[in-house]
Design an enzyme around this catalytic site. Sequence first.
Site, PDB file in Angstrom:
ATOM      1  N   HIS A 230      39.264  52.040  40.236  1.00 31.91           N
ATOM      2  CA  HIS A 230      39.510  50.920  39.852  1.00 31.91           C
ATOM      3  C   HIS A 230      40.845  50.348  39.921  1.00 31.91           C
ATOM      4  O   HIS A 230      41.133  49.283  39.540  1.00 31.91           O
ATOM      5  CB  HIS A 230      39.230  50.642  38.453  1.00 31.91           C
ATOM      6  CG  HIS A 230      39.842  51.196  37.403  1.00 31.91           C
ATOM      7  ND1 HIS A 230      39.693  52.600  36.879  1.00 31.91           N
ATOM      8  CD2 HIS A 230      40.997  50.564  36.807  1.00 31.91           C
ATOM      9  CE1 HIS A 230      40.757  53.060  36.183  1.00 31.91           C
ATOM     10  NE2 HIS A 230      41.429  51.805  35.840  1.00 31.91           N
TER      11      HIS A 230
HETATM   12  C1  UD1 Z   1      42.474  47.126  33.415  1.00 29.03           C
HETATM   13  C2  UD1 Z   1      44.122  47.741  33.285  1.00 29.03           C
HETATM   14  C3  UD1 Z   1      44.267  49.134  33.668  1.00 29.03           C
HETATM   15  C4  UD1 Z   1      43.188  49.791  32.958  1.00 29.03           C
HETATM   16  C5  UD1 Z   1      41.579  49.435  33.133  1.00 29.03           C
HETATM   17  C6  UD1 Z   1      40.826  49.984  32.337  1.00 29.03           C
HETATM   18  C7  UD1 Z   1      45.862  45.746  33.364  1.00 29.03           C
HETATM   19  C8  UD1 Z   1      46.959  45.453  34.265  1.00 29.03           C
HETATM   20  N1  UD1 Z   1      44.963  46.864  34.096  1.00 29.03           N
HETATM   21  O1  UD1 Z   1      42.443  47.098  34.840  1.00 29.03           O
HETATM   22  O2  UD1 Z   1      45.509  49.515  33.287  1.00 29.03           O
HETATM   23  O3  UD1 Z   1      43.094  51.164  33.732  1.00 29.03           O
HETATM   24  O4  UD1 Z   1      41.753  47.878  32.696  1.00 29.03           O
HETATM   25  O5  UD1 Z   1      39.407  49.725  32.825  1.00 29.03           O
HETATM   26  O6  UD1 Z   1      45.793  45.700  32.191  1.00 29.03           O
HETATM   27  N2  UD1 Z   1      36.126  42.269  35.527  1.00 29.03           N
HETATM   28  C9  UD1 Z   1      34.733  41.990  35.095  1.00 29.03           C
HETATM   29  N3  UD1 Z   1      34.232  42.247  33.969  1.00 29.03           N
HETATM   30  C10 UD1 Z   1      35.126  42.870  33.018  1.00 29.03           C
HETATM   31  C11 UD1 Z   1      36.311  43.006  33.076  1.00 29.03           C
HETATM   32  C12 UD1 Z   1      36.806  42.891  34.549  1.00 29.03           C
HETATM   33  O7  UD1 Z   1      34.087  41.498  36.111  1.00 29.03           O
HETATM   34  O8  UD1 Z   1      34.596  42.889  31.823  1.00 29.03           O
HETATM   35  C13 UD1 Z   1      36.485  42.119  36.798  1.00 29.03           C
HETATM   36  C14 UD1 Z   1      37.322  40.808  36.988  1.00 29.03           C
HETATM   37  O9  UD1 Z   1      37.103  40.311  38.336  1.00 29.03           O
HETATM   38  C15 UD1 Z   1      38.851  40.901  36.880  1.00 29.03           C
HETATM   39  C16 UD1 Z   1      38.915  42.327  37.346  1.00 29.03           C
HETATM   40  O10 UD1 Z   1      37.576  43.156  36.941  1.00 29.03           O
HETATM   41  O11 UD1 Z   1      39.765  40.148  37.561  1.00 29.03           O
HETATM   42  C17 UD1 Z   1      40.026  43.028  36.829  1.00 29.03           C
HETATM   43  O12 UD1 Z   1      39.891  43.135  35.348  1.00 29.03           O
HETATM   44  P1  UD1 Z   1      41.340  43.316  34.656  1.00 29.03           P
HETATM   45  O13 UD1 Z   1      41.118  43.502  33.042  1.00 29.03           O
HETATM   46  O14 UD1 Z   1      42.322  42.554  35.202  1.00 29.03           O
HETATM   47  O15 UD1 Z   1      41.931  44.852  35.232  1.00 29.03           O
HETATM   48  P2  UD1 Z   1      41.303  46.403  35.310  1.00 29.03           P
HETATM   49  O16 UD1 Z   1      41.260  46.361  36.834  1.00 29.03           O
HETATM   50  O17 UD1 Z   1      40.132  46.405  34.534  1.00 29.03           O
HETATM   51  N1  UDP Z   2      34.548  55.557  31.194  1.00 29.92           N
HETATM   52  C1  UDP Z   2      33.132  55.121  30.562  1.00 29.92           C
HETATM   53  N2  UDP Z   2      32.339  54.572  31.361  1.00 29.92           N
HETATM   54  C2  UDP Z   2      32.493  54.574  32.765  1.00 29.92           C
HETATM   55  C3  UDP Z   2      33.733  54.911  33.240  1.00 29.92           C
HETATM   56  C4  UDP Z   2      34.664  55.394  32.313  1.00 29.92           C
HETATM   57  O1  UDP Z   2      32.968  55.240  29.220  1.00 29.92           O
HETATM   58  O2  UDP Z   2      31.638  54.222  33.532  1.00 29.92           O
HETATM   59  C5  UDP Z   2      35.608  55.758  30.153  1.00 29.92           C
HETATM   60  C6  UDP Z   2      36.115  57.192  30.484  1.00 29.92           C
HETATM   61  O3  UDP Z   2      35.112  58.219  30.036  1.00 29.92           O
HETATM   62  C7  UDP Z   2      37.378  57.236  29.566  1.00 29.92           C
HETATM   63  C8  UDP Z   2      37.757  55.760  29.792  1.00 29.92           C
HETATM   64  O4  UDP Z   2      36.404  55.056  30.005  1.00 29.92           O
HETATM   65  O5  UDP Z   2      37.219  57.473  28.271  1.00 29.92           O
HETATM   66  C9  UDP Z   2      38.621  55.424  30.850  1.00 29.92           C
HETATM   67  O6  UDP Z   2      38.863  54.212  31.192  1.00 29.92           O
HETATM   68  P1  UDP Z   2      39.344  53.527  32.703  1.00 29.92           P
HETATM   69  O7  UDP Z   2      38.812  54.461  33.695  1.00 29.92           O
HETATM   70  O8  UDP Z   2      38.441  52.373  32.710  1.00 29.92           O
HETATM   71  O9  UDP Z   2      40.840  53.249  32.532  1.00 29.92           O
HETATM   72  P2  UDP Z   2      42.151  54.164  32.648  1.00 29.92           P
HETATM   73  O10 UDP Z   2      41.861  55.476  31.361  1.00 29.92           O
HETATM   74  O11 UDP Z   2      42.537  54.427  33.905  1.00 29.92           O
HETATM   75  O12 UDP Z   2      43.296  53.255  31.831  1.00 29.92           O
END
Ligand code: UD1
Ligand code: UDP
Length: 390
Positions: A230
């Site tokens: 992601h």
């Molecule tokens: C965010 C965090 C990242 C973290 C991750 C955990 C920032 C800059 N990034 O990344 O550090 O590792 O969360 O998962 O804060 N979207 C949906 N539904 C949702 C959420 C997101 O469709 O419920 C889609 C949207 O198109 C959105 C994109 O995902 O624009 C990115 O979401 P965003 O929260 O900005 O960043 P993550 O990649 O989720």
């Molecule tokens: N996780 C989850 N379901 C998924 C993928 C990840 O519950 O389908 C959990 C995972 O076990 C961990 C956390 O989400 O505890 C990690 O989050 P993510 O990978 O979104 O973000 P990051 O840790 O890179 O910030």
Amino acid sequence: MPKIVNKIVNIVGARPQFIKASLICKGLRESNIEDVLVHTGQHYDFNMSDIFFQELSLAQPDYHLGIGSGTHGEQTGKMLMEIERVLFREKPDYVLVYGDTNTTLAGALASSKLHIPVAHIESGLRSYNKMMPEEINRIVADHTSSILFCPSETAVRNLQKEGFSSNIVNHGSLIDNAYRLLSTIYWPLVVNVGDVMFDLAIEVKNRVAEKEVLERYGLEPKNFILVTIHRADNTENKDNLRNIWDALIEIVKKGITVFFPVHPRTKKVLNELNMLNKSIPEGLHINEPVSYKEMIILESNARIVITDSGGVQKESYFFKTPCIVPRKETEWVELLENDWAILAGADKDRIIDAALNSYYNNKIRDWKTFYGDGKAAERITNTLISSLKR
Ligand code: UD1
Ligand code: UDP
């Protein structure tokens, strides 16, 4: 008169933060500390948000800010305004922020500007790559915090390099030192408490029915690869995502089963690239994001993991599952020891080579307790309590 802690505001918004906060909020409640939960709404799909509240018995948020997605400035700016409103109203003794997302950044900035002390959980991590949005968020959160809760020795050392030198305590002398040292918000306290994710992962693993989860997804123990992707660099850069996807297809063609719960951000780009419409080989299981308990079972039963997630890299290590990281660097550098994690970049051939090598060679690796003893949450609560008895 010593001040008694009465209110802590927890600021969460993204998947890994709900998971970490579930344990901390429980600890605060058990210690009779009033905890107010603020959900910025950064993540909002059912399986990116609600599922964790249900599964981990996290109380419904006291404030749901409903910010949603947006550019960095737009999303962080809206959060900053709304969090400030909450803080004016709640006047907490402390604000707790988690990890390195835009929610973390907004929470730390809003609070520190109002001179409300911030405690940062998962402090001190560095990738030393400022192109990562998370790296900016971590640095700002750390440098605006009063208590920096580190998950590891590496994190403490990183902070020392940035000038946090005088107030570093280790767990043993925690309570006494916390009293003595935490005098003003300008004199931050750095504590290696261990990793709350380790606490939770070990506890949850012991009480989930493995067989049921594996059967639900048609998987056999130690006979599949678990994948999550992601990172901005692996999704916004479409060539990187295409390389990773092509690597997965090649791996599946070797007869290996791959289970891939797809983050919504990644799904969007895979759809734009038309990858999910094409015929996908049978062994590649594409799924919606799964629940935390399911994820723990998948990580511990996978033969190897391929991930660019920070949390998933670490959890794989907790369960002694080797991991290939399609990134150029990791902030969890301890994992590179003994090849528990292998950096492969978003390079198709390197990912395939590293994955096949780890999948077929059952290398014996030394495993160390880098992330504490499973009592990080307890230490965090105790430190907060003692710091507010001043
Ligand atoms: C965010 C965090 C990242 C973290 C991750 C955990 C920032 C800059 N990034 O990344 O550090 O590792 O969360 O998962 O804060 N979207 C949906 N539904 C949702 C959420 C997101 O469709 O419920 C889609 C949207 O198109 C959105 C994109 O995902 O624009 C990115 O979401 P965003 O929260 O900005 O960043 P993550 O990649 O989720
Ligand atoms: N996780 C989850 N379901 C998924 C993928 C990840 O519950 O389908 C959990 C995972 O076990 C961990 C956390 O989400 O505890 C990690 O989050 P993510 O990978 O979104 O973000 P990051 O840790 O890179 O910030």
